[in-house]
Design a protein around this motif. Structure first.
Motif, PDB file in Angstrom:
ATOM      1  N   LEU A   1     -61.138  -2.721  21.970  1.00 17.38           N
ATOM      2  CA  LEU A   1     -61.028  -1.475  20.849  1.00 17.38           C
ATOM      3  C   LEU A   1     -61.098  -0.106  21.532  1.00 17.38           C
ATOM      4  CD1 LEU A   1     -61.806  -4.149  19.039  1.00 17.38           C
ATOM      5  CD2 LEU A   1     -63.277  -2.561  17.872  1.00 17.38           C
ATOM      6  N   ARG A   2     -60.507   0.772  21.082  1.00 16.83           N
ATOM      7  CA  ARG A   2     -60.417   2.289  21.404  1.00 16.83           C
ATOM      8  C   ARG A   2     -61.849   2.717  21.178  1.00 16.83           C
ATOM      9  NH1 ARG A   2     -55.693   4.318  22.815  1.00 16.83           N
ATOM     10  NH2 ARG A   2     -53.660   2.982  22.006  1.00 16.83           N
ATOM     11  N   ALA A   3     -62.127   3.856  21.751  1.00 15.75           N
ATOM     12  CA  ALA A   3     -63.297   4.536  21.617  1.00 15.75           C
ATOM     13  C   ALA A   3     -63.653   5.108  20.344  1.00 15.75           C
ATOM     14  CB  ALA A   3     -63.594   5.789  22.701  1.00 15.75           C
ATOM     15  N   GLU A   4     -62.565   5.465  19.597  1.00 15.36           N
ATOM     16  CA  GLU A   4     -62.704   5.736  18.096  1.00 15.36           C
ATOM     17  C   GLU A   4     -63.234   4.711  17.342  1.00 15.36           C
ATOM     18  OE1 GLU A   4     -60.298   6.171  20.332  1.00 15.36           O
ATOM     19  OE2 GLU A   4     -58.528   7.215  19.541  1.00 15.36           O
ATOM     20  N   TYR A   5     -63.320   3.543  17.681  1.00 13.29           N
ATOM     21  CA  TYR A   5     -63.656   2.508  16.942  1.00 13.29           C
ATOM     22  C   TYR A   5     -64.755   1.825  17.453  1.00 13.29           C
ATOM     23  CZ  TYR A   5     -59.442   3.516  14.489  1.00 13.29           C
ATOM     24  OH  TYR A   5     -58.511   4.255  13.672  1.00 13.29           O
TER      25      TYR A   5
ATOM     26  N   LEU B   1     -56.097  -4.502  11.271  1.00 12.71           N
ATOM     27  CA  LEU B   1     -56.203  -4.000   9.709  1.00 12.71           C
ATOM     28  C   LEU B   1     -57.668  -4.300   9.145  1.00 12.71           C
ATOM     29  CD1 LEU B   1     -52.572  -5.441   9.135  1.00 12.71           C
ATOM     30  CD2 LEU B   1     -53.592  -2.943   8.980  1.00 12.71           C
ATOM     31  N   THR B   2     -58.288  -5.344   9.499  1.00 11.87           N
ATOM     32  CA  THR B   2     -59.613  -5.504   9.197  1.00 11.87           C
ATOM     33  C   THR B   2     -60.307  -4.464   9.383  1.00 11.87           C
ATOM     34  OG1 THR B   2     -59.224  -7.804   8.978  1.00 11.87           O
ATOM     35  CG2 THR B   2     -61.233  -7.193   8.852  1.00 11.87           C
ATOM     36  N   ILE B   3     -60.444  -4.026  10.762  1.00 14.19           N
ATOM     37  CA  ILE B   3     -61.255  -3.018  11.252  1.00 14.19           C
ATOM     38  C   ILE B   3     -61.059  -1.655  10.729  1.00 14.19           C
ATOM     39  CG2 ILE B   3     -61.637  -1.593  13.403  1.00 14.19           C
ATOM     40  CD1 ILE B   3     -61.269  -4.309  15.177  1.00 14.19           C
ATOM     41  N   LEU B   4     -59.748  -1.398  10.486  1.00 14.26           N
ATOM     42  CA  LEU B   4     -59.273  -0.162   9.626  1.00 14.26           C
ATOM     43  C   LEU B   4     -60.067  -0.060   8.229  1.00 14.26           C
ATOM     44  CD1 LEU B   4     -55.647   0.379  10.935  1.00 14.26           C
ATOM     45  CD2 LEU B   4     -57.516   1.502  11.503  1.00 14.26           C
ATOM     46  N   GLN B   5     -60.056  -1.413   7.679  1.00 13.49           N
ATOM     47  CA  GLN B   5     -60.679  -1.524   6.364  1.00 13.49           C
ATOM     48  C   GLN B   5     -62.229  -1.202   6.281  1.00 13.49           C
ATOM     49  OE1 GLN B   5     -58.751  -1.967   3.381  1.00 13.49           O
ATOM     50  NE2 GLN B   5     -60.601  -2.167   2.260  1.00 13.49           N
TER      51      GLN B   5
ATOM     52  N   ALA C   1     -51.379  -0.569  17.650  1.00 15.14           N
ATOM     53  CA  ALA C   1     -51.680   0.651  18.666  1.00 15.14           C
ATOM     54  C   ALA C   1     -52.661   1.554  18.381  1.00 15.14           C
ATOM     55  CB  ALA C   1     -50.171   1.602  18.457  1.00 15.14           C
ATOM     56  N   GLN C   2     -53.045   1.540  16.944  1.00 13.60           N
ATOM     57  CA  GLN C   2     -54.300   2.583  16.527  1.00 13.60           C
ATOM     58  C   GLN C   2     -55.525   1.898  17.104  1.00 13.60           C
ATOM     59  OE1 GLN C   2     -53.731   3.293  12.192  1.00 13.60           O
ATOM     60  NE2 GLN C   2     -55.875   4.587  12.406  1.00 13.60           N
ATOM     61  N   VAL C   3     -55.462   0.765  16.950  1.00 10.92           N
ATOM     62  CA  VAL C   3     -57.053   0.238  17.050  1.00 10.92           C
ATOM     63  C   VAL C   3     -57.446  -0.270  18.622  1.00 10.92           C
ATOM     64  CG1 VAL C   3     -58.571  -1.657  16.343  1.00 10.92           C
ATOM     65  CG2 VAL C   3     -57.127  -0.548  14.744  1.00 10.92           C
ATOM     66  N   TYR C   4     -56.141  -0.689  19.335  1.00  6.43           N
ATOM     67  CA  TYR C   4     -56.681  -1.136  20.498  1.00  6.43           C
ATOM     68  C   TYR C   4     -56.021  -0.321  21.760  1.00  6.43           C
ATOM     69  CZ  TYR C   4     -56.925  -5.522  17.771  1.00  6.43           C
ATOM     70  OH  TYR C   4     -56.861  -6.493  16.650  1.00  6.43           O
ATOM     71  N   GLU C   5     -56.425  -0.531  22.984  1.00  2.04           N
ATOM     72  CA  GLU C   5     -56.057  -0.231  24.205  1.00  2.04           C
ATOM     73  C   GLU C   5     -56.046  -1.372  25.141  1.00  2.04           C
ATOM     74  OE1 GLU C   5     -58.662   3.104  25.113  1.00  2.04           O
ATOM     75  OE2 GLU C   5     -60.169   1.622  25.859  1.00  2.04           O
ATOM     76  N   LEU C   6     -55.162  -1.407  26.199  1.00  7.90           N
ATOM     77  CA  LEU C   6     -55.133  -2.400  26.970  1.00  7.90           C
ATOM     78  C   LEU C   6     -56.401  -2.514  28.181  1.00  7.90           C
ATOM     79  CD1 LEU C   6     -51.363  -2.446  28.546  1.00  7.90           C
ATOM     80  CD2 LEU C   6     -52.368  -4.192  27.096  1.00  7.90           C
ATOM     81  N   ARG C   7     -56.890  -3.771  28.351  1.00  8.21           N
ATOM     82  CA  ARG C   7     -57.872  -3.741  29.197  1.00  8.21           C
ATOM     83  C   ARG C   7     -57.112  -3.961  30.683  1.00  8.21           C
ATOM     84  NH1 ARG C   7     -62.851  -6.540  27.135  1.00  8.21           N
ATOM     85  NH2 ARG C   7     -62.289  -7.166  25.151  1.00  8.21           N
ATOM     86  N   GLU C   8     -57.853  -3.423  31.769  1.00 14.34           N
ATOM     87  CA  GLU C   8     -57.175  -3.373  33.002  1.00 14.34           C
ATOM     88  C   GLU C   8     -56.885  -4.639  33.517  1.00 14.34           C
ATOM     89  OE1 GLU C   8     -58.317  -1.294  37.175  1.00 14.34           O
ATOM     90  OE2 GLU C   8     -59.382  -0.888  35.327  1.00 14.34           O
TER      91      GLU C   8
END
Lengths: 98, 372
Positions: free
Chosen positions: B291-295, B152-156, B267-274
């Motif tokens: 962090l997902r590529a979008e961020y 939520l802080t990253i989204l802010q 779900a919006q900000v992160y993805e799983l690491r392998e």
């Protein structure tokens, strides 16, 4: 970090950014309330809510009824134990008397 | 304090202790229950819960302390970022004393690096807002409990376009690690106390495999002494009845479905690491997020090009065996001699949620009760 602390929302500071002031045992601090707001529980209805706060975010509204239910189960357990104890004592005294 | 004091009632604790004793006698064998969460470990020691339990019941202290499982290589990476000129490195206080291969963040701060303790990632964002000419990095640490607050802080930051803010993401997820523990051949567990505040976010469904495929009971537990005792009692009832279910003792805080807003942000900000490496446990598949590529612009790992180095724990360190419950903290050859809370070698001695630090602080009482 993981334990969190219960506090009560006393004021909405910034409805657009979902910021509110909580009172935690007399200490006041601004927190983010986005995780406890939804269409059934809008921002303006949050004042007075008891919430669990983790690292500056209200993460859960504490459910008064569920808290009471947990304590009620323990209460009943205590009453059952007291009754069992009374029965056991009754049985002993019955045996002891001729 | 409301919702705290009433769950510390001595009379009710005594009632539960009697019920637990009766159930343990009825089951009639040694029972091993793992508390997954470091917060539970801390409460168990703080309130002397082990000392109240019959000797048949053994609590195994699990891997759920995010500070404790942070590998040395990641601490070194923090230092690598923090010591760059112009950087303000912000972190929760818990992580300050975790030893890296050369030093801790605390030592680096003493040597002049601008390292600041914050209570919330929002405080780190406020520092970035106030210091636009500096790079402000937040050390994102913790399980699902703190994962949403960082998201939520990253989204802010994204909404406000704060370009000098980034996160060194070390958030981890507990379920793959519980799975790894259950698949570990050298471990004998009869049931689990489930992590209360992780579950408040993810709900109860992700644990279903524990009951269904591994036939182990789990009770999601609160953190006050009555919560923990009641949860142990509920695990024992399941064992006695031959049931294996996911039950929720902490319903006042944990909804079955978790927290929808928090899960959306995650779900919006992160993805799983392998893979993610855990101190003492090794590399575990899908156990960390990034962090997902979008961020990407808020990702300190991309901003600072940190090598993902893996550094072995000190050879004599037995944190891994303690984390898996194979040995008790005091059975480690370093415990209390080379490794103390003042000069920790292993991570379990650093955080108040680590089993070794808890034993060291409250241990005398517990060991006496165990030998009695």
């Amino acid at each position: 970090m993981c334990l969190g602390i219960p506090g009560r929302i006393v004021r909405i500071d910034d409805a657009a950014n979902m910021l509110a002031t909580v009172d935690v045992g007399g200490v006041r601090r601004q927190i983010n309330i986005v995780c406890i707001v939804d269409e059934t529980h809008p921002v303006e209805s949050c004042v007075g809510d008891w919430v669990l706060i983790h690292v500056g975010f209200a993460m859960s509204r504490i459910d008064e009824a569920e808290a009471a239910e947990t304590l009620r189960i323990l209460q009943e357990l205590g009453e059952a134990q007291a009754e069992m104890e009374a029965m056991r004592l009754g049985a002993t005294s019955a045996k002891a008397s001729p | 304090m409301k919702y705290v004091d009433e769950f510390r009632d001595r009379d009710k604790a005594a009632i539960l202790v009697r019920e637990i004793g009766a159930l343990a006698a009825c089951i009639g064998r040694q029972i091993h229950i793992m508390e997954v969460c470091g917060g539970h470990t801390h409460s168990i020691f703080r309130y002397g819960v082990e000392g109240m339990l019959p000797s048949r019941i053994e609590l195994v202290h699990g891997p759920g302390c995010p500070v404790c499982v942070l590998p040395i290589g990641r601490v070194d990476a923090c230092l690598g970022i923090a010591e760059q000129p112009g950087v303000i490195f912000t972190t929760f206080g818990d992580a300050m004393r975790v030893p890296g291969s050369r030093k801790s963040l605390m030592q680096a701060k003493a040597e002049g690096a601008d390292i600041r303790m914050v209570y919330s990632p929002l405080d780190a964002l406020a520092i970035a807002r106030a210091n636009p000419e500096r790079e402000v990095v937040f050390f994102g640490l913790g399980f699902e409990t703190t994962m949403p607050s960082t998201a939520l802080t990253i989204l802010q930051a994204d909404r406000e376009d704060i370009a000098n803010f980034s996160v060194f993401c070390n958030h981890i997820t507990i379920v793959p690690t519980i799975r790894a523990i259950l698949e570990s051949p050298d471990l004998e567990l009869d049931g689990f106390l489930g992590p209360g505040h992780v579950s408040m976010v993810i709900g109860t469904a992700p644990y279903e495999f524990i009951a269904r495929f591994h036939r182990k009971p789990m009770v999601i537990a609160g953190f006050e002494p009555l919560d923990i005792l009641q949860s142990i009692w509920m695990v024992l009832k399941q064992i006695k009845d031959g049931r294996a279910e996911i039950e929720n003792q902490y319903a006042r805080v944990v909804p079955e479905a978790g927290n929808a807003a928090a899960l959306r942000a995650v779900a919006q900000v992160y993805e799983l690491r392998e893979f993610f490496e855990w101190r003492g446990l090794g590399s575990i598949e899908h156990s960390g997020v990034q962090l997902r590529a979008e961020y990407a612009r808020f990702d300190a790992e991309r901003k600072f090009a940190i090598p993902n180095i893996s550094i072995a724990d000190p050879a004599a360190c037995q944190c891994g065996e303690v984390l898996k419950g194979l040995i008790k903290p005091w059975q480690c050859r370093l415990f209390g001699s080379a490794c103390t809370p003042e000069t920790p070698l292993g991570a379990l001695m650093v955080s108040s949620e680590g089993a070794c630090a808890a034993y060291h602080q409250y241990g005398g009482k517990v060991q006496r009760a165990e030998t009695a």
